[in-house]
Design an enzyme around this catalytic site. Structure first.
Site, short mmCIF file in Angstrom:
data_model
loop_
_atom_site.label_atom_id
_atom_site.label_comp_id
_atom_site.label_asym_id
_atom_site.label_seq_id
_atom_site.Cartn_x
_atom_site.Cartn_y
_atom_site.Cartn_z
N TYR A 196 2.78 -51.09 9.49
CA TYR A 196 4.23 -51.12 10.27
C TYR A 196 4.13 -52.67 11.27
O TYR A 196 2.88 -52.91 11.82
CB TYR A 196 4.70 -50.04 11.04
CG TYR A 196 3.75 -49.59 12.23
CD1 TYR A 196 3.95 -50.12 13.47
CD2 TYR A 196 2.36 -48.83 12.24
CE1 TYR A 196 3.26 -49.88 14.41
CE2 TYR A 196 1.78 -48.55 12.93
CZ TYR A 196 2.04 -48.94 14.27
OH TYR A 196 1.29 -48.73 15.54
N CYS A 197 5.18 -53.09 11.45
CA CYS A 197 5.12 -54.28 12.58
C CYS A 197 6.64 -54.36 13.13
O CYS A 197 7.49 -53.55 12.78
CB CYS A 197 4.67 -55.53 11.93
SG CYS A 197 5.74 -56.16 10.40
N THR A 198 7.09 -55.43 13.88
CA THR A 198 8.17 -55.30 14.51
C THR A 198 9.63 -55.34 13.68
O THR A 198 10.20 -54.43 13.74
CB THR A 198 8.41 -56.62 15.44
OG1 THR A 198 7.24 -56.78 16.30
CG2 THR A 198 9.59 -56.56 16.39
N GLY A 251 9.03 -56.06 10.07
CA GLY A 251 8.63 -56.03 8.68
C GLY A 251 8.06 -57.04 7.94
O GLY A 251 7.15 -56.94 7.25
N ILE A 278 9.54 -51.54 12.93
CA ILE A 278 9.79 -50.64 14.08
C ILE A 278 11.26 -50.57 14.23
O ILE A 278 11.89 -49.67 14.67
CB ILE A 278 8.95 -51.04 15.08
CG1 ILE A 278 7.40 -50.91 14.61
CG2 ILE A 278 9.39 -50.16 16.33
CD1 ILE A 278 6.64 -51.58 15.52
#
Length: 297
Positions: free
Chosen positions: A187-189, A191, A216
């Site tokens: 996961y990241c900010t 995508g 996220i």
């Protein structure tokens, strides 16, 4: 009073002439009075821009007219042009800098060979299904390590990386080899970093890799603070962080006094300026707004 908004989006698609797209995007943003950061490469576009909502809507509509950008997933948030110092539109080797342009393969459908995309609801279904079978999904943070200080998924693995350039060395270190046979959800900010990270992990023998579709941001829009996410989301503009509801936990701690905080500040030493967590009281004085263990610079 004008209503302002910020949009965040990316798209992996072959771009034959990145410089032509750069000129078009700059002219479009200047015409509409938008500021922000746009990166273009032969593999796609990565953009965060802000301004008056009508202008931003027109920007999104016009950008989607480009053949490869028809299906871009646009994420909206509060803010505006004032949250960015200027407009920056650049062509680079990568739209997110992992330092591995030769490893990435992109076609009209996006990144080839990356992790399986999961919508927020599908992520919950996967976690529950594995729990029922006595297994667990490993959450793998695809951001810079400091971002996780104020927000992360519960029990997530947070790699020791200062920038995305550090991920390849980190993956090749052997630290995470025990995860290669486990279900791993990256996961990241928004995508984009996981599009590349999941591909790098698959290339290195991770057998079951997923990526949170929309990052996220989309997860927070869906579940607010009633899901598996804890804390605030770090963002790379003047806002510095955002919360998904009034029920958000504050999990960050001031490096000086351990008081809860989600606010990063630059060290007051002009030759250091390291971004660190400080509470309002400690940030109020140049004496306490310094690296407690001494500045590295």
């Amino acid at each position: 009073m004008a209503l302002n908004r910020i949009v965040l989006f990316y798209g992996f698609t072959p771009i034959p002439d990145p410089d032509a797209v750069r000129l078009w995007q700059r002219a479009l943003c200047e015409k509409l009075g938008l500021t922000g950061r746009i990166i273009i490469s032969k593999d796609g576009i990565n953009a965060t821009v802000g301004g008056e909502i009508g202008a931003v809507k027109q920007y999104v509509k016009t950008t989607r007219e480009y053949k490869g950008f028809h299906g871009i997933d646009v994420k909206w948030s509060d803010g505006g042009a004032e949250d960015f110092p200027r407009l920056s539109v650049k062509v680079r080797d990568e739209i997110v800098s992992f330092g591995a342009p030769g490893e990435l393969t992109v076609d009209a459908g996006g990144v080839v060979g990356g992790g399986t995309h999961l919508k927020p609801e599908e992520l919950h279904e996967l976690v529950e299904a594995r729990k029922q079978s006595g297994d667990e999904v490993v959450f793998f943070d695809g951001r810079n390590a400091f971002e996780a200080q104020i927000g992360r998924f519960k029990d997530a693995v947070v790699p020791d990386v200062a920038t995305t350039h550090d991920f390849i060395k980190e993956l090749d270190s052997g630290k995470y080899d025990a995860l290669k046979d486990k279900p791993v959800a990256t996961y990241c900010t928004g995508g984009i970093r996981c599009e590349v990270l999941s591909s790098l992990m698959v290339n290195r023998g991770f057998k079951e890799v997923y990526q949170l579709d929309g990052g996220i941001v989309r997860y927070g829009e869906t579940f607010k603070d009633q899901g598996l996410w804890e804390g605030s989301l770090y963002v790379f503009d003047k806002r510095m962080h955002l919360e998904f509801s009034d029920e958000a936990k504050t999990i960050g701690e001031c490096v000086r006094c351990k008081a809860p905080t989600s606010k990063f500040e630059n060290c007051s030493n002009p030759s250091c300026r390291t971004l660190t967590l400080y509470c309002a009281d400690c940030a109020a004085s140049p004496e306490t707004l310094r690296c407690p263990g001494g500045c590295a610079a």
